[in-house]
Scaffold this motif. Structure first.
Motif, PDB file in Angstrom:
ATOM      1  N   TYR A 202       2.145   1.766  -3.558  1.00 27.01           N
ATOM      2  CA  TYR A 202       1.164   1.765  -4.643  1.00 27.01           C
ATOM      3  C   TYR A 202       1.146   3.121  -5.339  1.00 27.01           C
ATOM      4  O   TYR A 202       1.154   4.172  -4.703  1.00 27.01           O
ATOM      5  CB  TYR A 202      -0.232   1.445  -4.089  1.00 27.01           C
ATOM      6  CG  TYR A 202      -1.319   1.631  -5.127  1.00 27.01           C
ATOM      7  CD1 TYR A 202      -1.505   0.694  -6.139  1.00 27.01           C
ATOM      8  CD2 TYR A 202      -2.122   2.772  -5.114  1.00 27.01           C
ATOM      9  CE1 TYR A 202      -2.484   0.879  -7.099  1.00 27.01           C
ATOM     10  CE2 TYR A 202      -3.108   2.958  -6.072  1.00 27.01           C
ATOM     11  CZ  TYR A 202      -3.278   2.017  -7.059  1.00 27.01           C
ATOM     12  OH  TYR A 202      -4.240   2.211  -8.019  1.00 27.01           O
TER      13      TYR A 202
ATOM     14  N   LEU B   3      -8.018   5.461  -2.689  1.00 26.02           N
ATOM     15  CA  LEU B   3      -8.052   4.608  -3.874  1.00 26.02           C
ATOM     16  C   LEU B   3      -7.735   3.155  -3.502  1.00 26.02           C
ATOM     17  O   LEU B   3      -8.398   2.231  -3.982  1.00 26.02           O
ATOM     18  CB  LEU B   3      -7.046   5.103  -4.910  1.00 26.02           C
ATOM     19  CG  LEU B   3      -7.304   6.453  -5.572  1.00 26.02           C
ATOM     20  CD1 LEU B   3      -6.150   6.825  -6.487  1.00 26.02           C
ATOM     21  CD2 LEU B   3      -8.618   6.425  -6.335  1.00 26.02           C
ATOM     22  N   ILE B   4      -6.746   2.975  -2.645  1.00 32.83           N
ATOM     23  CA  ILE B   4      -6.349   1.629  -2.222  1.00 32.83           C
ATOM     24  C   ILE B   4      -7.499   0.945  -1.478  1.00 32.83           C
ATOM     25  O   ILE B   4      -7.788  -0.234  -1.710  1.00 32.83           O
ATOM     26  CB  ILE B   4      -5.084   1.690  -1.335  1.00 32.83           C
ATOM     27  CG1 ILE B   4      -3.880   2.174  -2.154  1.00 32.83           C
ATOM     28  CG2 ILE B   4      -4.800   0.343  -0.678  1.00 32.83           C
ATOM     29  CD1 ILE B   4      -2.692   2.596  -1.322  1.00 32.83           C
ATOM     30  N   GLU B   5      -8.137   1.677  -0.597  1.00 34.51           N
ATOM     31  CA  GLU B   5      -9.225   1.107   0.198  1.00 34.51           C
ATOM     32  C   GLU B   5     -10.425   0.717  -0.643  1.00 34.51           C
ATOM     33  O   GLU B   5     -11.219  -0.118  -0.236  1.00 34.51           O
ATOM     34  CB  GLU B   5      -9.628   2.081   1.309  1.00 34.51           C
ATOM     35  CG  GLU B   5      -8.559   2.207   2.379  1.00 34.51           C
ATOM     36  CD  GLU B   5      -8.847   3.289   3.413  1.00 34.51           C
ATOM     37  OE1 GLU B   5      -9.759   4.130   3.183  1.00 34.51           O
ATOM     38  OE2 GLU B   5      -8.165   3.305   4.437  1.00 34.51           O
ATOM     39  N   ARG B   6     -10.564   1.305  -1.814  1.00 34.94           N
ATOM     40  CA  ARG B   6     -11.708   1.014  -2.675  1.00 34.94           C
ATOM     41  C   ARG B   6     -11.397  -0.074  -3.712  1.00 34.94           C
ATOM     42  O   ARG B   6     -12.251  -0.434  -4.501  1.00 34.94           O
ATOM     43  CB  ARG B   6     -12.192   2.277  -3.357  1.00 34.94           C
ATOM     44  CG  ARG B   6     -12.974   3.155  -2.366  1.00 34.94           C
ATOM     45  CD  ARG B   6     -13.017   4.599  -2.777  1.00 34.94           C
ATOM     46  NE  ARG B   6     -13.699   5.429  -1.818  1.00 34.94           N
ATOM     47  CZ  ARG B   6     -13.200   5.867  -0.668  1.00 34.94           C
ATOM     48  NH1 ARG B   6     -12.014   5.484  -0.290  1.00 34.94           N
ATOM     49  NH2 ARG B   6     -13.871   6.654   0.124  1.00 34.94           N
ATOM     50  N   MET B   7     -10.184  -0.580  -3.696  1.00 34.34           N
ATOM     51  CA  MET B   7      -9.777  -1.611  -4.654  1.00 34.34           C
ATOM     52  C   MET B   7     -10.243  -2.985  -4.195  1.00 34.34           C
ATOM     53  O   MET B   7     -10.445  -3.270  -3.087  1.00 34.34           O
ATOM     54  CB  MET B   7      -8.256  -1.616  -4.845  1.00 34.34           C
ATOM     55  CG  MET B   7      -7.791  -0.373  -5.550  1.00 34.34           C
ATOM     56  SD  MET B   7      -5.987  -0.126  -5.691  1.00 34.34           S
ATOM     57  CE  MET B   7      -5.321  -1.699  -6.030  1.00 34.34           C
TER      58      MET B   7
ATOM     59  N   PRO C 131      -1.101   4.991  -8.481  1.00 33.55           N
ATOM     60  CA  PRO C 131      -2.263   4.846  -9.365  1.00 33.55           C
ATOM     61  C   PRO C 131      -1.898   4.748 -10.845  1.00 33.55           C
ATOM     62  O   PRO C 131      -2.613   4.129 -11.613  1.00 33.55           O
ATOM     63  CB  PRO C 131      -3.089   6.098  -9.093  1.00 33.55           C
ATOM     64  CG  PRO C 131      -2.669   6.545  -7.730  1.00 33.55           C
ATOM     65  CD  PRO C 131      -1.226   6.140  -7.599  1.00 33.55           C
ATOM     66  N   ASP C 132      -0.789   5.356 -11.232  1.00 33.02           N
ATOM     67  CA  ASP C 132      -0.231   5.151 -12.575  1.00 33.02           C
ATOM     68  C   ASP C 132       1.279   5.363 -12.489  1.00 33.02           C
ATOM     69  O   ASP C 132       1.803   5.718 -11.437  1.00 33.02           O
ATOM     70  CB  ASP C 132      -0.916   6.023 -13.637  1.00 33.02           C
ATOM     71  CG  ASP C 132      -0.544   7.495 -13.595  1.00 33.02           C
ATOM     72  OD1 ASP C 132       0.571   7.855 -13.178  1.00 33.02           O
ATOM     73  OD2 ASP C 132      -1.379   8.315 -14.011  1.00 33.02           O
TER      74      ASP C 132
ATOM     75  N   ALA D 124       0.833  -1.207   0.000  1.00 36.10           N
ATOM     76  CA  ALA D 124       0.000   0.000   0.000  1.00 36.10           C
ATOM     77  C   ALA D 124       0.868   1.259   0.000  1.00 36.10           C
ATOM     78  O   ALA D 124       0.556   2.233  -0.690  1.00 36.10           O
ATOM     79  CB  ALA D 124      -0.930  -0.001   1.211  1.00 36.10           C
TER      80      ALA D 124
END
Length: 168
Positions: free
Chosen positions: A32, A164-168, A34-35, A29
């Motif tokens: 991580y 974003l990580i939590e919603r993956m 996003p791009d 995490a």
């Protein structure tokens, strides 16, 4: 509330929010992105701490915690000890692989040093020019507000990536 108390209140929000963002995150995490061009949480927290450390040490006339307290050696990053992350490439951002404990430890060290300096300030100190390379020259007050503003922006970015990580 005097000027020192106001600045201390502002700066004290940084480690508190960083601890919330980092809470419970593992290496996956923390690193991580996003791009390929985005910053990781680890890089964002490291960079905001390095920026505060370098800039407050400069205006306070002290050595940075990064070198004075052994954080550069402890984290073992493949950069020169003067590196703060400003202008780093995507490949360099990817090299920040530091655990939450070290990120928080370093930020806490930086915070304590910053607070020690801020506690010494009086209103008239804020008008001292600390950088005449700009037009108009940068005063201590402007620099200190800029530092905490940058830190809070990076914390918001880190919180967004965590979301974003939590919603993956």
């Amino acid at each position: 509330m005097n000027v020192a108390e106001l600045l201390i209140e502002s700066y004290s929000r940084v480690p508190d929010e960083a601890a919330r963002v980092l809470d419970g995150l593992d290496e996956s995490a923390l690193t991580y992105r996003p791009d390929a061009e985005a910053n990781s949480i680890a890089w964002l927290i490291w960079h905001l701490a390095r920026g505060q450390d370098a800039q407050v040490a400069d205006v306070a006339g002290t050595e940075q915690a990064w070198t004075a307290d052994g954080w550069a050696a402890r984290m073992g990053l493949p950069f020169d000890a003067s590196e703060t992350g400003f202008g780093q490439t995507s490949a360099q951002v990817a090299q920040i692989r530091v655990g939450a404990e070290d990120l928080l430890g370093y930020l806490d060290d930086v915070h304590h040093r910053s607070i020690e300096f801020l506690a010494t300030l009086a209103e008239e100190d804020l008008d001292r020019v600390v950088d005449d390379a700009w037009d108009p020259p940068v005063t201590l007050g402007v620099r200190l507000v800029s530092i905490v503003g940058d830190d809070l922006q990076h914390l918001g970015q880190a919180a967004y990536v965590r979301g974003l990580i939590e919603r993956m």
